[in-house]
Motif scaffolding. Structure first.
Motif, PDB file in Angstrom:
ATOM      1  N   LYS A 208       9.329 -43.453 -17.101  1.00 29.85           N
ATOM      2  CA  LYS A 208       8.527 -44.669 -17.133  1.00 29.85           C
ATOM      3  C   LYS A 208       8.427 -45.240 -18.559  1.00 29.85           C
ATOM      4  CE  LYS A 208       7.491 -45.233 -12.845  1.00 29.85           C
ATOM      5  NZ  LYS A 208       7.963 -46.455 -12.141  1.00 29.85           N
ATOM      6  N   THR A 209       8.298 -44.342 -19.538  1.00 35.37           N
ATOM      7  CA  THR A 209       8.240 -44.793 -20.933  1.00 35.37           C
ATOM      8  C   THR A 209       9.556 -45.474 -21.333  1.00 35.37           C
ATOM      9  OG1 THR A 209       6.734 -42.975 -21.479  1.00 35.37           O
ATOM     10  CG2 THR A 209       7.878 -44.063 -23.319  1.00 35.37           C
ATOM     11  N   ARG A 210      10.661 -44.868 -20.928  1.00 33.21           N
ATOM     12  CA  ARG A 210      11.973 -45.426 -21.256  1.00 33.21           C
ATOM     13  C   ARG A 210      12.178 -46.779 -20.559  1.00 33.21           C
ATOM     14  NH1 ARG A 210      17.814 -42.374 -20.425  1.00 33.21           N
ATOM     15  NH2 ARG A 210      19.111 -44.081 -21.235  1.00 33.21           N
ATOM     16  N   GLU A 211      11.759 -46.858 -19.293  1.00 29.64           N
ATOM     17  CA  GLU A 211      11.895 -48.126 -18.562  1.00 29.64           C
ATOM     18  C   GLU A 211      11.083 -49.229 -19.232  1.00 29.64           C
ATOM     19  OE1 GLU A 211      10.709 -47.360 -14.575  1.00 29.64           O
ATOM     20  OE2 GLU A 211      12.608 -46.421 -13.993  1.00 29.64           O
ATOM     21  N   TYR A 212       9.884 -48.898 -19.688  1.00 29.47           N
ATOM     22  CA  TYR A 212       9.039 -49.903 -20.350  1.00 29.47           C
ATOM     23  C   TYR A 212       9.715 -50.428 -21.618  1.00 29.47           C
ATOM     24  CZ  TYR A 212       5.365 -51.860 -23.258  1.00 29.47           C
ATOM     25  OH  TYR A 212       4.649 -52.685 -24.078  1.00 29.47           O
ATOM     26  N   LEU A 213      10.252 -49.500 -22.422  1.00 30.79           N
ATOM     27  CA  LEU A 213      10.887 -49.908 -23.667  1.00 30.79           C
ATOM     28  C   LEU A 213      12.132 -50.769 -23.405  1.00 30.79           C
ATOM     29  CD1 LEU A 213      10.570 -46.565 -25.685  1.00 30.79           C
ATOM     30  CD2 LEU A 213       9.212 -48.661 -25.983  1.00 30.79           C
ATOM     31  N   GLU A 214      12.937 -50.368 -22.412  1.00 30.27           N
ATOM     32  CA  GLU A 214      14.128 -51.148 -22.083  1.00 30.27           C
ATOM     33  C   GLU A 214      13.757 -52.535 -21.573  1.00 30.27           C
ATOM     34  OE1 GLU A 214      16.291 -48.819 -19.288  1.00 30.27           O
ATOM     35  OE2 GLU A 214      17.179 -47.497 -20.814  1.00 30.27           O
ATOM     36  N   TYR A 218      14.688 -56.113 -23.322  1.00 30.72           N
ATOM     37  CA  TYR A 218      15.435 -57.110 -22.540  1.00 30.72           C
ATOM     38  C   TYR A 218      14.724 -58.464 -22.569  1.00 30.72           C
ATOM     39  CZ  TYR A 218      16.662 -59.750 -18.353  1.00 30.72           C
ATOM     40  OH  TYR A 218      16.999 -60.748 -17.489  1.00 30.72           O
ATOM     41  N   LEU A 219      13.415 -58.465 -22.346  1.00 32.01           N
ATOM     42  CA  LEU A 219      12.659 -59.717 -22.307  1.00 32.01           C
ATOM     43  C   LEU A 219      12.639 -60.396 -23.673  1.00 32.01           C
ATOM     44  CD1 LEU A 219       9.657 -58.742 -19.992  1.00 32.01           C
ATOM     45  CD2 LEU A 219      11.622 -60.191 -19.430  1.00 32.01           C
ATOM     46  N   LYS A 220      12.531 -59.582 -24.742  1.00 32.63           N
ATOM     47  CA  LYS A 220      12.544 -60.175 -26.089  1.00 32.63           C
ATOM     48  C   LYS A 220      13.902 -60.806 -26.390  1.00 32.63           C
ATOM     49  CE  LYS A 220       8.934 -57.526 -28.456  1.00 32.63           C
ATOM     50  NZ  LYS A 220       8.613 -56.648 -29.586  1.00 32.63           N
ATOM     51  N   GLY A 221      14.979 -60.111 -25.970  1.00 34.12           N
ATOM     52  CA  GLY A 221      16.319 -60.674 -26.171  1.00 34.12           C
ATOM     53  C   GLY A 221      16.503 -61.959 -25.374  1.00 34.12           C
ATOM     54  N   LEU A 222      15.984 -61.983 -24.131  1.00 32.60           N
ATOM     55  CA  LEU A 222      16.083 -63.175 -23.298  1.00 32.60           C
ATOM     56  C   LEU A 222      15.273 -64.328 -23.910  1.00 32.60           C
ATOM     57  CD1 LEU A 222      17.264 -64.297 -20.681  1.00 32.60           C
ATOM     58  CD2 LEU A 222      15.224 -63.484 -19.479  1.00 32.60           C
ATOM     59  N   HIS A 223      14.127 -63.990 -24.524  1.00 35.19           N
ATOM     60  CA  HIS A 223      13.298 -65.004 -25.174  1.00 35.19           C
ATOM     61  C   HIS A 223      14.083 -65.686 -26.302  1.00 35.19           C
ATOM     62  CE1 HIS A 223       9.758 -66.966 -26.867  1.00 35.19           C
ATOM     63  NE2 HIS A 223      10.045 -66.422 -28.047  1.00 35.19           N
ATOM     64  N   GLU A 224      14.808 -64.893 -27.071  1.00 32.23           N
ATOM     65  CA  GLU A 224      15.613 -65.461 -28.160  1.00 32.23           C
ATOM     66  C   GLU A 224      16.724 -66.357 -27.607  1.00 32.23           C
ATOM     67  OE1 GLU A 224      16.976 -62.165 -30.400  1.00 32.23           O
ATOM     68  OE2 GLU A 224      14.982 -61.603 -31.167  1.00 32.23           O
ATOM     69  N   GLY A 295       4.361 -66.216 -24.215  1.00 33.94           N
ATOM     70  CA  GLY A 295       5.118 -65.277 -25.046  1.00 33.94           C
ATOM     71  C   GLY A 295       6.369 -64.764 -24.329  1.00 33.94           C
ATOM     72  N   TRP A 296       6.924 -63.695 -24.889  1.00 37.87           N
ATOM     73  CA  TRP A 296       8.188 -63.160 -24.374  1.00 37.87           C
ATOM     74  C   TRP A 296       8.055 -62.500 -23.016  1.00 37.87           C
ATOM     75  CZ3 TRP A 296       7.853 -57.988 -23.446  1.00 37.87           C
ATOM     76  CH2 TRP A 296       6.877 -57.270 -24.144  1.00 37.87           C
ATOM     77  N   LYS A 297       6.847 -62.160 -22.579  1.00 32.93           N
ATOM     78  CA  LYS A 297       6.676 -61.461 -21.294  1.00 32.93           C
ATOM     79  C   LYS A 297       7.104 -62.309 -20.099  1.00 32.93           C
ATOM     80  CE  LYS A 297       2.975 -58.410 -22.883  1.00 32.93           C
ATOM     81  NZ  LYS A 297       1.577 -57.969 -22.677  1.00 32.93           N
ATOM     82  N   ASN A 298       7.112 -63.620 -20.242  1.00 30.08           N
ATOM     83  CA  ASN A 298       7.495 -64.511 -19.153  1.00 30.08           C
ATOM     84  C   ASN A 298       8.863 -65.165 -19.414  1.00 30.08           C
ATOM     85  OD1 ASN A 298       4.229 -64.756 -19.239  1.00 30.08           O
ATOM     86  ND2 ASN A 298       4.992 -64.876 -17.147  1.00 30.08           N
ATOM     87  N   TYR A 303      13.737 -68.756 -18.419  1.00 31.38           N
ATOM     88  CA  TYR A 303      15.198 -68.787 -18.256  1.00 31.38           C
ATOM     89  C   TYR A 303      15.593 -69.522 -16.964  1.00 31.38           C
ATOM     90  CZ  TYR A 303      19.884 -67.144 -17.166  1.00 31.38           C
ATOM     91  OH  TYR A 303      21.209 -67.087 -16.821  1.00 31.38           O
ATOM     92  N   GLU A 304      14.903 -69.204 -15.863  1.00 30.66           N
ATOM     93  CA  GLU A 304      15.208 -69.850 -14.583  1.00 30.66           C
ATOM     94  C   GLU A 304      14.964 -71.352 -14.647  1.00 30.66           C
ATOM     95  OE1 GLU A 304      12.810 -67.797 -11.763  1.00 30.66           O
ATOM     96  OE2 GLU A 304      13.976 -65.942 -11.852  1.00 30.66           O
ATOM     97  N   ALA A 305      13.909 -71.766 -15.336  1.00 30.48           N
ATOM     98  CA  ALA A 305      13.613 -73.210 -15.479  1.00 30.48           C
ATOM     99  C   ALA A 305      14.708 -73.906 -16.285  1.00 30.48           C
ATOM    100  CB  ALA A 305      12.250 -73.400 -16.138  1.00 30.48           C
ATOM    101  N   LEU A 306      15.198 -73.256 -17.329  1.00 33.78           N
ATOM    102  CA  LEU A 306      16.245 -73.857 -18.160  1.00 33.78           C
ATOM    103  C   LEU A 306      17.579 -73.958 -17.382  1.00 33.78           C
ATOM    104  CD1 LEU A 306      15.531 -72.107 -21.584  1.00 33.78           C
ATOM    105  CD2 LEU A 306      15.164 -74.529 -21.018  1.00 33.78           C
ATOM    106  N   VAL A 307      17.856 -72.953 -16.563  1.00 33.59           N
ATOM    107  CA  VAL A 307      19.098 -72.971 -15.758  1.00 33.59           C
ATOM    108  C   VAL A 307      19.110 -74.184 -14.835  1.00 33.59           C
ATOM    109  CG1 VAL A 307      20.338 -71.783 -13.918  1.00 33.59           C
ATOM    110  CG2 VAL A 307      19.539 -70.501 -15.899  1.00 33.59           C
ATOM    111  N   LYS A 308      17.949 -74.531 -14.260  1.00 33.96           N
ATOM    112  CA  LYS A 308      17.864 -75.674 -13.349  1.00 33.96           C
ATOM    113  C   LYS A 308      18.161 -76.996 -14.059  1.00 33.96           C
ATOM    114  CE  LYS A 308      14.494 -73.496 -10.268  1.00 33.96           C
ATOM    115  NZ  LYS A 308      13.115 -73.535  -9.730  1.00 33.96           N
ATOM    116  N   LEU A 309      17.967 -77.041 -15.383  1.00 32.62           N
ATOM    117  CA  LEU A 309      18.235 -78.267 -16.139  1.00 32.62           C
ATOM    118  C   LEU A 309      19.695 -78.399 -16.558  1.00 32.62           C
ATOM    119  CD1 LEU A 309      15.164 -78.416 -18.579  1.00 32.62           C
ATOM    120  CD2 LEU A 309      15.433 -79.561 -16.376  1.00 32.62           C
TER     121      LEU A 309
END
Length: 548
Positions: A208-214, A218-224, A295-298, A303-309
């Motif tokens: 669970k700790t590893r899944e949280y970190l991954e 992932y979300l921070k990278g997607l935010h960038e 923030g980055w959590k969403n 990403y989905e909203a930007l894809v629609k544009l």
């Protein structure tokens, strides 16, 4: 459960066939329908099998047949075994040793009750070791005798009831052993389970700790990536707006020289350009505002909203390129139409002479007329004030494609007409003889009505062709009827041959059965042992097959 399922499938298969296959009636423990055993060997074998049945209650029969009647040896043997009911009812302790010498196939079929004692592998080894060596040298009697001896030696002299008791005792021992093993296993399992629970707890914490970190990374990278996408969209929209004057100039040029069918869709996009850019900016700003608040959590929602544009942004960006591409398309279409048109008219003129040839069919002429109409329409479209060169090019290409087809059709039509005139007279003179020869075939009493109907249709086709020939109709009309008549004659002859062969097989089966019964009634091969029929045993496909 497996046996029950096998029995159900087998029963359904047999019922679906409706027992349409004819089988001879059993004559005893030895049933030599193929006549490969001498009377003395039959008598000896019959006594051996009768004595073995009395000693063990196991019913073993030997069967030889002339033909498997088109069935696989497995299908034929199991159906015969179940029809005869070899073995005792509710015990299923029968064995059928079947040989088809003409097809070089044999099988040992084992009843349900004996499958544990005579397995498929054992049945196969008996045939490999004791039967096949003799059969390969055409020593059928030695092979059959050795095979029977091999089966009896393998099974032994233990009575069937004793075998059942031995199996029951062995099964009870296995049951007790399994229960003891299960008790020990449960004890060990309880100890292991407690240890495993502790290990699993720590593993779960680590996972669970590893899944949280991954997930966080992932979300921070997607935010960038989302931030980069927003910048890219804004940059593209700005560049598109800066090119609007250039787009307007090119669009005016396109409108001034072409009809609305060429530029209408582009003009609509141009009119909607400003409003679409404003809508996109507003939606992008809303997405950016949402991203800042959450923030980055969403990042996934952003990403989905930007894809629609994406498609709408590309629509704005691509307007300039689409207008330029349309201008080039018009220029290219005009060039091709002006260069190709004259040459195509020359080709049409040359083909026009050939298409009037009497051997050319109406279908070919119709294709030529379609090409002519397309080219005429293209010429008419080119003479207006603002020609649609794109549509003109399409019509010219369609006409060219049709003319290629017409040339191929003309060649094909002429070749067929030449063949009709060359081969037609010969067919007209030969078919009556072929009809008379076929009449002798289909008139045979063994031939069914379908072959006769085919020949009648052939005769009708020929008579029609003959009358048309007399009336002066050309060979293009007569020849197809003659070909059809010839094909029907071949079908009638083939069907007649098949009917006669099937009738011959039916007579042979009846003759073999009668001959076998007569030979036994007059003492040939009499075993001297009484036989009152088999006991009604069942079979489910156990056993093995071989060829030699």
């Amino acid at each position: 459960m497996k046996k029950i399922l096998q029995l159900f499938v087998l029963s359904f298969f047999i019922l679906s066939l409706g027992y349409s296959q004819e089988f001879p009636e059993p004559q005893g423990y030895v049933n030599d329908f193929a006549d490969i055993l001498s009377p003395n060997i039959e008598k000896t074998l019959a006594k051996t099998l009768s004595d073995y049945e009395k000693e063990t209650a196991i019913e073993l029969t030997v069967v030889t047949v002339d033909s498997l009647e088109g069935l696989a040896v497995e299908d034929y043997t199991i159906r015969l075994a179940n029809k005869w009911g070899v073995g005792k009812k509710d015990k299923d302790n029968g064995i059928v040793f079947l040989i088809a010498p003409n097809e070089r196939r044999m099988r040992i079929e084992v009843g349900y009750g004996l499958e544990p004692d005579l397995t498929d592998g054992a049945a196969g080894r008996i045939m490999d070791s004791f039967v096949i060596p003799s059969f390969k040298n055409n020593h059928y009697e030695n092979g059959v005798v050795s095979g029977v001896a091999g089966i009896i030696d393998h099974l032994g002299s233990t009575p069937f009831e004793a075998r059942l008791e031995e199996r029951r005792i062995a099964a009870e021992k296995r049951k007790l052993a399994r229960e003891e093993s299960s008790r020990k296993f449960k004890s060990r399992l309880m100890i292991a389970g407690m240890a495993m629970a502790v290990v699993l707890f720590f593993v779960l914490v680590v996972v669970k700790t590893r899944e949280y970190l991954e997930r966080r990374n992932y979300l921070k990278g997607l935010h960038e990536d989302n931030v980069a996408t927003v910048k890219s969209y804004k940059s593209k929209i700005k560049s598109a707006e800066e090119s609007l004057i250039y787009c307007s100039k090119n669009l005016r040029s396109l409108r001034s020289n072409n009809p609305e069918t060429v530029w209408g869709d582009l003009n609509l996009r141009f009119d909607q350009f400003i409003s679409l850019c404003n809508e996109l900016r507003k939606e992008i700003d809303e997405i950016v505002s949402f991203a800042k608040e959450n923030g980055w959590k969403n990042s996934e929602q952003v990403y989905e909203a930007l894809v629609k544009l994406d498609l709408r942004v590309e629509e704005v960006v691509s307007l300039q390129g689409d207008i330029e591409a349309r201008i080039l398309e018009v220029e290219e279409a005009k060039k091709i139409a002006l260069v190709t048109g004259p040459g195509l008219r020359g080709l049409m003129s040359r083909i026009s002479d050939n298409v009037q040839h009497p051997d050319v069919t109406d279908k070919t002429r119709q294709k030529f007329d379609e090409a002519k109409e397309l080219l005429t329409s293209a010429d008419s479209d080119a003479n207006v004030k603002m020609p649609d060169w794109i549509q003109i090019r399409k019509k010219i290409k369609a006409a060219a494609d049709l003319l290629v087809i017409v040339e191929a059709y003309i060649s094909k039509d002429k070749n067929y007409a030449k063949r009709a005139r060359t081969e037609g007279p010969g067919l007209l003179s030969k078919i009556p003889t072929r009809i008379n020869n076929a009449k002798e075939e289909v008139s045979h009493p063994d031939v069914g009505s379908e072959a006769k109907d085919l020949l009648a249709r052939a005769r009708s086709k020929f008579n029609e062709a003959k009358e048309l020939s007399k009336s002066g109709s050309g060979w293009l009309v007569v020849f197809p009827l003659l070909l059809s008549a010839g094909a029907l004659i071949v079908q009638a002859e083939d069907m007649a041959k098949g009917d006669k062969q099937e009738a011959k097989r039916r007579r042979n089966r009846s003759s073999h059965s009668h001959s076998f019964s007569s030979r036994r009634n007059f003492g040939g091969g009499s075993s001297g042992s009484s036989f009152g029929g088999f006991g009604g045993g069942g079979f489910g496909g156990g056993g093995s097959s071989r060829s030699w």
